[in-house]
Design a protein around this motif. Structure first.
Motif, PDB file in Angstrom:
ATOM      1  N   LYS A 189      92.508  65.745  46.256  1.00 26.84           N
ATOM      2  CA  LYS A 189      91.336  65.189  46.842  1.00 26.84           C
ATOM      3  C   LYS A 189      90.599  66.632  47.113  1.00 26.84           C
ATOM      4  N   ALA A 199      96.502  66.801  48.317  1.00 20.92           N
ATOM      5  CA  ALA A 199      95.582  67.255  49.420  1.00 20.92           C
ATOM      6  C   ALA A 199      94.627  68.582  48.446  1.00 20.92           C
ATOM      7  N   ILE A 234      93.120  66.057  56.845  1.00 17.99           N
ATOM      8  CA  ILE A 234      94.121  66.870  55.369  1.00 17.99           C
ATOM      9  C   ILE A 234      94.957  68.179  56.074  1.00 17.99           C
TER      10      ILE A 234
END
Lengths: 500, 500
Positions: free
Chosen positions: A394, A391, A382
């Motif tokens: 997530k 990001a 990431i």
């Protein structure tokens, strides 16, 4: 056990050991109910009375204490509040959480003033409470479900019963130290009560909500006072103005314009150019679905049901985001767009983790990444730059599920900083292990005392809430280094009494 | 208007013009109710009777006809079915859709046998129907919401009423030609009724469900027959065996082992190695939360509430996926993992689009991409190879919202092939503009007639369902080129009567 209800109290406290299944009742400590007024005070009283010193937060001996106040669930505006007291897995100290929604009114109709869960069930259960006590029901099939589906399934399975359900999501099951409880779409958010509930293998507390409320001492006078309070709310320029229109998001314009809304993990403040994308009018115009109350009755309807109507997060819908969420998942992470914040807020509520703690921890990790203390190898590929909304989204999911680099985010920023070391501790934005709210004390000095001395760590509520007065009272110099203590004490006491 | 209920019918048909707000009632055509037995037949009868030839599907003149059958909402197992008839925006022809859930039982308690919506409202409305007729209510604030939130909000706003709600999501609002309606978590899925409802600016049909059911002609005898049917269901080795355990997912093992479950847009069949990740036992072991009915009463509980417990789609939860969804969003797209299929299935149900049509269209686009007929420039940067689960999930959302390359996916594969041309038409897997089900007729030849001659296009139901008999009857050679017509006719009639 017989108890005589009086003055809005049932006079009964229910103890449920979810390990043995034993329940017992005792009479309410009437002196405590008077001295420690409100659910928050009463919860603290019972926790300090019963919890053995040295108890580890995730041990069976820890307690989850649900308590209402004398006004909970009455006709007074803003009274739909309930409190929870426990020992926090984040701070290792006493903590509390407060919620709107159905829990408060249901407590008032449960036949009990205080419900105390202890022990650890062998298999997942949920605890159903009504005037005749508690029943443990199998929750094996609910384990692994999010907070909305859990509420939906319990209601379906117990068709015919009117239940108010407060539950954990996957975050609490996995003992994320900042896991929360959700009732309806409202959170008992801070300090990790969801992890405590998860450690007990309890998926939910379901309270029968259709019984009579504990009788008021003087219903006619109370009704009159509540009517007067409602009228005052309607007449008040804040609660019927910006709060009604924008909810707590109204604060964004104030703190951004005042230069105290942190950006990029507090390395700088949000600029007006950035912040104006997050103002209340943008929320209303682009995202609002409906004004709703945080709990009935309330004329302000300050809670905002929002939905993303286009773009990569189209379809995301949440009750919120509140100011602190916009700070933690937004500006703190260098994200100045409400759409990913709404997506992440939705996920936090579904999976049952605190928006503030997860957001501040992600922001901390972003600073580590930009400073080279974390690499893309550490993050599992990431690119953890500030502003990377995908990001952030997530990692919210992965923190709740404790998977991938999310396992690190799930530690909270104090623990993560301790692991990373190399000076990162100084920019881990917490006090007592609990991530801080979104007000830079350099522009509202009282908030330094609020964050530093608050009983539940980096909270903008429990220690007081000076920033509002510091910004709105001409006599108060928000930049002054002295003279803040009386404001802190006053707002702190006010918050303790009003329990918000 | 007075009508005498008889034999499980109310004897009343309700017409609602959502443009003018006018409603009128007429007596049920009793001959039609007898001759065109079941909601599907009755809906077709009224559509052909009233719809002016040449009516465009998305014009105000098109009709949405909701109809139950004589058994809908009775104590007979599997009776919770309701039908919808309309002119399809996909095929331009008559179509129907069938659902479980609450709609059928609610219709039976609405005071009407058939509810017909026509016209176009100026602003979004929802239609509330009870024994005294229909009321149009403002739905402006519901526009833009998904199907679950829509149901939740209407129920909250109409607290005190017991309503069964059938609604569209964002797909129907945007007139995606294969948009569906959702009631509870069940879909009126195929042929685009959601687009028709969206074109009328109708967000939902809300039916009062707590009234008495239309009286049966001979309740005692019926009850006995229903009890016998329930006993037969329980005794039947299929409905109490694989169907109960795995739902329609039980079919995956059969078609994969039989070599007829399409992969990669029908360029090849799913191998056993690939397919075994999608078998019913995997669904149960890794993903099952709860066995639920597609509609009460039913002893089989063939519907599977599933949840993803780890990985990039952790938290996704859906009622399903059914066999056809696993084919369309899974194997057809070269995806052999239930997690992204569950995520996409959830999104289809939330946003209100048909899983089969969107999946088959994505698979078609993948083949175009791999053959160079679409480039990454066309797809907006999506690497649209078979097996790219993230791309599939993204395109499901983008199709529902008609954004980015999703605008193309939202066309359906026939229209998209017409635009792309260059020979792509031959691998656009549809008949009459409706994407086909997941059975390669080369291994069950009857299905060629089913797909080719079915009244609603590429459907595995309406034209019959020969594959089951072709696989389970020793006397039938599934590979034979002849002798299939009687099986097609028989299963087709059976499906028409049973309306599934």
């Amino acid at each position: 056990m017989e108890a005589t209800p009086r003055g809005s109290w049932w006079g009964r406290v229910l103890f449920v050991d979810v390990g043995t299944g034993e329940t017992r009742e005792e009479a309410l400590d009437w002196d405590a109910a008077r001295d420690f007024i409100g659910g928050r005070g009463l919860g603290a009283y019972y926790l300090f009375k019963h919890l053995v010193p040295g108890t580890r937060p995730l041990s069976p001996q820890n307690m989850l204490i649900f308590a209402g106040g004398p006004m909970s669930g009455t006709s007074c505006p803003g009274s739909a509040r309930a409190a929870l007291a426990t020992k926090s897995p984040q701070s290792g100290l006493y903590t509390f959480a407060i919620t709107g929604g159905e829990l408060g009114p249901a407590l008032k109709r449960s036949g009990y003033d205080v419900i105390i869960l202890t022990g650890r069930a062998e298999k997942p259960v949920y605890v159903e409470v009504g005037p005749n006590g508690a029943t443990l029901r199998d929750a094996s099939h609910l384990w692994g479900l999010d907070t909305q589906l859990t509420q939906e399934l319990i209601k379906k399975e117990r068709r015919g019963e009117e239940l108010a359900i407060t539950c954990i999501g996957q975050g609490g099951e996995r003992l994320v130290p900042y896991a929360c409880l959700i009732n309806e779409r409202r959170a008992l958010g801070r300090g990790g009560p969801g992890a405590v509930m998860g450690s007990k293998n309890v998926k939910a507390l379901a309270i029968k909500k259709d019984g009579p409320a504990a009788p008021l001492a003087d219903p006619a006078t109370y009704r009159e006072a509540a009517r007067e309070a409602t009228a005052q709310c309607r007449a008040n320029p804040f609660t019927s103005g910006p709060l009604k229109a924008y909810g707590t998001v109204s604060t964004v314009a104030v703190t951004v314009n005042g230069g105290i809304m942190p950006a990029d993990n507090w390395q700088r403040m949000t600029t007006v150019e950035e912040g104006k994308n997050l103002f209340g009018d943008v929320l209303r115009e682009k995202f609002l679905a409906k004004d709703v109350t945080s709990g009935d009755p309330c004329p302000s309807k300050c809670s905002k049901l929002t939905v993303v109507r286009e773009g990569p997060y189209a379809g995301a819908a949440t009750e919120g985001p509140e100011y602190e969420t916009i700070y933690a998942l937004g500006t703190g992470c260098g994200i100045f767009d409400l759409a990913p914040i709404i997506e992440a807020d939705m996920m936090c509520d579904l999976y049952g983790i605190d928006t503030m703690s997860v957001g501040v921890t992600i922001a901390f990790a972003m600073e580590c990444y930009e400073k080279g203390l974390l690499t893309m190898e550490d993050t599992g590929g990431i690119d953890l730059r500030f502003g990377n909304a995908d990001a952030m989204v997530k990692l919210v999911r992965d923190a709740a599920f404790r998977q991938g680099f999310g396992e690190k985010i799930a530690m909270g920023c104090r623990e993560l900083a301790a692991e990373i070391g190399r000076g990162s501790e100084v920019f881990a934005m917490h006090t007592k292990g609990v991530e801080v709210g979104g007000y830079d004390p350099r522009g509202a000095k009282g908030m330094a005392l609020v964050f530093g001395c608050g009983p539940r760590g980096g909270c903008h509520h429990a220690g007081g809430y000076t920033v509002q007065l510091e910004f709105t009272t001409p006599e108060i110099d928000r930049f002054a280094d002295s003279g803040k203590v009386p404001i802190v004490v006053m707002t702190r006491n006010r918050r303790a009494a009003a329990a918000d």
